[in-house]
Design a protein around this motif. Structure first.
Motif, PDB file in Angstrom:
ATOM      1  N   ARG A   1      40.059  75.256  62.275  1.00  0.00           N
ATOM      2  CA  ARG A   1      40.805  73.741  62.352  1.00  0.00           C
ATOM      3  C   ARG A   1      42.370  74.288  61.117  1.00  0.00           C
ATOM      4  O   ARG A   1      43.632  73.907  61.543  1.00  0.00           O
ATOM      5  CB  ARG A   1      41.096  71.939  63.000  1.00  0.00           C
TER       6      ARG A   1
ATOM      7  N   GLU B   1      31.965  70.643  63.471  1.00  0.00           N
ATOM      8  CA  GLU B   1      33.264  70.393  64.851  1.00  0.00           C
ATOM      9  C   GLU B   1      34.710  71.048  65.116  1.00  0.00           C
ATOM     10  O   GLU B   1      35.083  71.139  65.836  1.00  0.00           O
ATOM     11  CB  GLU B   1      33.431  68.875  64.416  1.00  0.00           C
ATOM     12  N   HIS B   2      35.436  71.295  63.276  1.00  0.00           N
ATOM     13  CA  HIS B   2      36.311  71.739  63.981  1.00  0.00           C
ATOM     14  C   HIS B   2      36.104  73.542  63.327  1.00  0.00           C
ATOM     15  O   HIS B   2      37.045  74.138  63.203  1.00  0.00           O
ATOM     16  CB  HIS B   2      37.263  71.170  62.814  1.00  0.00           C
ATOM     17  N   THR B   3      34.679  73.742  63.257  1.00  0.00           N
ATOM     18  CA  THR B   3      34.911  74.870  62.719  1.00  0.00           C
ATOM     19  C   THR B   3      33.936  76.330  63.792  1.00  0.00           C
ATOM     20  O   THR B   3      32.678  75.341  64.281  1.00  0.00           O
ATOM     21  CB  THR B   3      33.493  75.619  61.256  1.00  0.00           C
TER      22      THR B   3
ATOM     23  N   ARG C   1      45.571  76.552  64.479  1.00  0.00           N
ATOM     24  CA  ARG C   1      46.018  74.851  63.982  1.00  0.00           C
ATOM     25  C   ARG C   1      46.756  75.109  65.631  1.00  0.00           C
ATOM     26  O   ARG C   1      47.748  75.789  66.122  1.00  0.00           O
ATOM     27  CB  ARG C   1      47.002  74.784  63.013  1.00  0.00           C
TER      28      ARG C   1
END
Length: 302
Positions: A89, A145-147, A234
């Protein structure tokens, strides 16, 4: 009496002949031995070096046969290489967390790069070395969580047999080196000195090559290499105000402003529409006025 003297003389002659023959045989043997000794003494240093190298070769063969009997499972050496492709992200945040993961496992970064792209997003790559005992743990605990892991591969190369073979060859060449150093100290002529020095340089170069390869195998088996590609994906989410948090006055003001904006927008559109159609609307308006005036006059005349 005469016969006895003759017999005695014959026996004496026979004994003397045997003694002389034995002495001549001993002299010949001594001459042959001295000749052989002289040949051994004339053996050149170069021939001795050849014998040394031949013995070294025999030792290598013996060590090679010993290599086949080694139990590789006891000290197995495997070079692991991992590859990861990640979608994140936020690139900067992901890079920071990856660095923490690597350093926590006593690893280090060999190379790092990043690129700026149009649309305000980044991508980059990291090459890291991770201790072999932490390699699989690192590969299995990257996703968060964001990977998101989009690609993952692990490759292992067993170099145990090669390393053991290098060890045996190194011992053999070191033995040859020691003997050549001994010959170098005992060399008496310049020619022998140069010849031994050349052979010694060649053997020492081989020793350095073996040691360099062994160091490479040890380092890459103790520290695994991980190639990581990072791409930022993003997702921009606009901020949404919580209407319930606004009080009554603020909500009324917001409604009034929205109404004014709508009226202004309508008037603006009407003005644009009127100006745009004025070449048609003006003649039509004049005609309508003319008709109305004429009808009014007719009504008055009646």
């Amino acid at each position: 009496m005469v016969k006895r003297k003759v017999s005695y003389l014959a026996v004496m002659l026979l004994i003397i002949s045997v003694i002389l023959y034995g002495c001549s045989s001993d002299d010949a043997a001594m001459n042959e031995e001295s000749y052989d000794t002289a040949d051994d003494g004339d053996l050149g240093v170069v021939e001795e070096r050849e014998m040394v190298e031949q013995s070294g070769g025999d030792e290598e063969q013996a060590n090679a046969s010993h290599v086949e009997e080694v139990d590789y499972d006891q000290n197995r050496m495997v070079i692991y290489t991992g590859r990861l492709s990640l979608e994140v992200r936020n690139f900067d945040e992901a890079e920071r967390k990856l660095t923490e993961h690597i350093e926590t496992r006593n690893g280090y970064i060999v190379e790092a790069s990043h690129y700026e792209h149009e649309g305000d997003f980044k991508s980059g790559a990291i090459v890291a070395r991770i201790p072999e005992e932490h390699f699989h743990d690192f590969m299995n605990n990257i996703e968060g969580e964001h990977t998101t892991i989009t690609e993952k591969s692990i490759q292992g190369q067993d170099v145990t047999e090669e390393y053991v073979d290098l060890e045996s060859r190194l011992r053999s060449r070191e033995a040859v080196e020691e003997r050549l150093l001994t010959f170098l100290d005992e060399a008496e002529s310049t020619e022998d000195l140069l010849a031994i020095s050349n052979d010694l340089s060649r053997v020492q170069e081989e020793i350095e090559q073996f040691k360099g390869r062994m160091d490479y195998l040890e380092n890459h088996s103790n520290y695994s290499t991980v190639h990581i590609n990072i791409e930022e994906k993003r997702i921009d989410i606009p901020d949404i105000q919580d209407q319930s948090s606004l009080n009554t006055i603020e909500r009324a003001q917001q409604l009034l402003m929205n109404t004014i904006n709508v009226i202004i927008n309508m008037l603006s559109q009407l003005f644009v529409f009127t100006i745009g159609l004025s070449p048609i609307l003006i003649p039509l308006a004049l005609i309508a006025v003319f008709i109305l005036v004429k009808r009014k006059k007719q009504n008055n005349a009646e």
